[in-house]
Design a protein around this motif. Structure first.
Motif, PDB file in Angstrom:
ATOM      1  N   ALA A   1      51.931  56.191  76.241  1.00  0.00           N
ATOM      2  CA  ALA A   1      51.790  55.771  77.574  1.00  0.00           C
ATOM      3  C   ALA A   1      53.439  54.839  77.651  1.00  0.00           C
ATOM      4  N   VAL A   2      54.018  54.364  79.317  1.00  0.00           N
ATOM      5  CA  VAL A   2      54.052  52.957  79.573  1.00  0.00           C
ATOM      6  C   VAL A   2      52.541  52.419  80.450  1.00  0.00           C
ATOM      7  N   TYR A   3      52.340  51.734  80.289  1.00  0.00           N
ATOM      8  CA  TYR A   3      51.029  50.802  81.265  1.00  0.00           C
ATOM      9  C   TYR A   3      52.084  49.407  81.989  1.00  0.00           C
ATOM     10  N   TYR A   4      51.172  49.295  82.851  1.00  0.00           N
ATOM     11  CA  TYR A   4      52.166  48.634  84.135  1.00  0.00           C
ATOM     12  C   TYR A   4      50.925  48.406  84.917  1.00  0.00           C
ATOM     13  N   CYS A   5      51.444  47.077  85.097  1.00  0.00           N
ATOM     14  CA  CYS A   5      50.065  46.342  85.557  1.00  0.00           C
ATOM     15  C   CYS A   5      50.395  46.190  87.436  1.00  0.00           C
ATOM     16  N   ALA A   6      49.794  46.235  87.880  1.00  0.00           N
ATOM     17  CA  ALA A   6      49.406  46.344  89.515  1.00  0.00           C
ATOM     18  C   ALA A   6      49.064  45.170  90.023  1.00  0.00           C
ATOM     19  N   ALA A   7      49.082  44.818  91.224  1.00  0.00           N
ATOM     20  CA  ALA A   7      48.427  44.397  92.502  1.00  0.00           C
ATOM     21  C   ALA A   7      47.874  44.533  93.082  1.00  0.00           C
ATOM     22  N   THR A   8      46.972  44.421  94.209  1.00  0.00           N
ATOM     23  CA  THR A   8      46.765  44.962  94.943  1.00  0.00           C
ATOM     24  C   THR A   8      46.996  43.777  96.690  1.00  0.00           C
ATOM     25  N   ARG A   9      47.228  43.682  98.285  1.00  0.00           N
ATOM     26  CA  ARG A   9      47.228  43.238  98.985  1.00  0.00           C
ATOM     27  C   ARG A   9      46.249  42.280  98.701  1.00  0.00           C
ATOM     28  N   GLN A  10      45.734  40.986  99.116  1.00  0.00           N
ATOM     29  CA  GLN A  10      45.008  40.144  99.092  1.00  0.00           C
ATOM     30  C   GLN A  10      43.720  40.775  99.686  1.00  0.00           C
ATOM     31  N   TYR A  11      42.705  40.694  99.583  1.00  0.00           N
ATOM     32  CA  TYR A  11      41.385  41.112  99.904  1.00  0.00           C
ATOM     33  C   TYR A  11      41.326  42.106 100.827  1.00  0.00           C
ATOM     34  N   SER A  12      41.955  43.196  99.634  1.00  0.00           N
ATOM     35  CA  SER A  12      42.195  44.448 100.135  1.00  0.00           C
ATOM     36  C   SER A  12      40.486  44.836  99.169  1.00  0.00           C
ATOM     37  N   GLY A  13      39.882  45.763  99.708  1.00  0.00           N
ATOM     38  CA  GLY A  13      38.728  46.250  99.198  1.00  0.00           C
ATOM     39  C   GLY A  13      38.847  47.636  98.153  1.00  0.00           C
ATOM     40  N   SER A  14      39.909  47.680  98.215  1.00  0.00           N
ATOM     41  CA  SER A  14      40.072  49.580  97.569  1.00  0.00           C
ATOM     42  C   SER A  14      40.876  48.783  95.897  1.00  0.00           C
ATOM     43  N   TYR A  15      41.046  49.252  94.963  1.00  0.00           N
ATOM     44  CA  TYR A  15      41.374  49.371  93.752  1.00  0.00           C
ATOM     45  C   TYR A  15      41.809  50.802  93.189  1.00  0.00           C
ATOM     46  N   TYR A  16      41.473  51.407  93.044  1.00  0.00           N
ATOM     47  CA  TYR A  16      41.336  52.682  92.495  1.00  0.00           C
ATOM     48  C   TYR A  16      42.829  53.633  92.747  1.00  0.00           C
ATOM     49  N   TYR A  17      43.629  53.813  93.439  1.00  0.00           N
ATOM     50  CA  TYR A  17      44.837  54.354  94.122  1.00  0.00           C
ATOM     51  C   TYR A  17      45.588  53.471  94.224  1.00  0.00           C
TER      52      TYR A  17
ATOM     53  N   ASP B   1      46.997  51.780  96.488  1.00  0.00           N
ATOM     54  CA  ASP B   1      46.359  51.058  97.202  1.00  0.00           C
ATOM     55  C   ASP B   1      47.022  49.262  96.835  1.00  0.00           C
ATOM     56  N   TYR B   2      47.606  49.335  95.785  1.00  0.00           N
ATOM     57  CA  TYR B   2      48.496  48.437  95.096  1.00  0.00           C
ATOM     58  C   TYR B   2      50.102  48.165  95.782  1.00  0.00           C
ATOM     59  N   ARG B   3      49.624  46.894  95.620  1.00  0.00           N
ATOM     60  CA  ARG B   3      51.084  46.612  96.581  1.00  0.00           C
ATOM     61  C   ARG B   3      52.349  45.751  94.853  1.00  0.00           C
ATOM     62  N   TYR B   4      52.293  44.942  94.496  1.00  0.00           N
ATOM     63  CA  TYR B   4      52.489  44.589  93.654  1.00  0.00           C
ATOM     64  C   TYR B   4      53.444  45.614  92.044  1.00  0.00           C
ATOM     65  N   TRP B   5      53.816  45.857  91.572  1.00  0.00           N
ATOM     66  CA  TRP B   5      53.758  46.317  89.871  1.00  0.00           C
ATOM     67  C   TRP B   5      55.423  45.775  89.466  1.00  0.00           C
ATOM     68  N   GLY B   6      54.260  45.512  88.065  1.00  0.00           N
ATOM     69  CA  GLY B   6      55.650  44.963  86.384  1.00  0.00           C
ATOM     70  C   GLY B   6      56.577  46.142  86.012  1.00  0.00           C
ATOM     71  N   GLN B   7      57.163  45.938  84.580  1.00  0.00           N
ATOM     72  CA  GLN B   7      58.166  46.602  84.770  1.00  0.00           C
ATOM     73  C   GLN B   7      57.504  47.773  83.857  1.00  0.00           C
ATOM     74  N   GLY B   8      56.606  47.354  83.117  1.00  0.00           N
ATOM     75  CA  GLY B   8      56.375  48.548  82.361  1.00  0.00           C
ATOM     76  C   GLY B   8      56.103  48.356  81.340  1.00  0.00           C
ATOM     77  N   THR B   9      55.217  48.159  80.361  1.00  0.00           N
ATOM     78  CA  THR B   9      55.335  48.175  78.748  1.00  0.00           C
ATOM     79  C   THR B   9      54.245  49.139  78.265  1.00  0.00           C
ATOM     80  N   GLN B  10      55.859  49.612  77.130  1.00  0.00           N
ATOM     81  CA  GLN B  10      55.074  50.649  76.255  1.00  0.00           C
ATOM     82  C   GLN B  10      54.103  50.883  75.112  1.00  0.00           C
ATOM     83  N   VAL B  11      53.100  51.591  75.365  1.00  0.00           N
ATOM     84  CA  VAL B  11      52.491  51.469  74.423  1.00  0.00           C
ATOM     85  C   VAL B  11      51.979  53.270  73.591  1.00  0.00           C
TER      86      VAL B  11
END
Length: 125
Positions: free
Chosen positions: A92-108, A111-121
């Motif tokens: 798949a293409v794997y993406y890194c992501a970050a939530t907003r600061q101090y967020s309580g949720s991190y599954y959906y 929940d994420y605000r920032y995303w990378g461009q992805g890397t193929q595996v």
């Protein structure tokens, strides 16, 4: 400007290992939950692993439990995904992501605000 940049993807045989890295720039992410998602063309992006900003607790998709490990190095503003015992279905293409600061949720994805461009595996059988 906030940026997440993934690296470490590539082609590996089934049973092999890869380590993905994601380095954030623009500001510190020590108070953001971090996560890894993956997406196969034609399918929805799915959660792989996440790590909280506070306490460092982690969560994994059932499909990768026991094989993948997420970790973070806050001074380096970097999150890692160690992938062992890789299977062709991990391709798949794997993406890194970050939530907003101090967020309580991190599954959906929502929940994420920032995303990378992805890397193929790609895992060959």
């Amino acid at each position: 400007q906030v940026q997440l940049v993934e690296s470490g993807g590539g082609l590996v045989q089934a049973g092999g290992s890869l380590r993905l890295s994601c380095t954030a720039s623009g500001r510190t992410f020590s108070t953001n939950n971090m996560g890894w998602f993956r997406q196969v063309q034609g399918k929805e992006r799915e959660f792989v692993a996440g790590i909280r900003w506070s306490g460092g607790s982690t969560r994994y998709a059932d499909s990768v439990k026991g094989r993948f490990t997420i970790s973070r190095d806050n001074p380096k503003n970097t999150v890692y995904l160690q992938m062992n015992s890789l299977k062709p279905e991990d391709t798949a293409v794997y993406y890194c992501a970050a939530t907003r600061q101090y967020s309580g949720s991190y599954y959906y994805t929502s929940d994420y605000r920032y995303w990378g461009q992805g890397t193929q595996v790609t895992v060959s059988s």
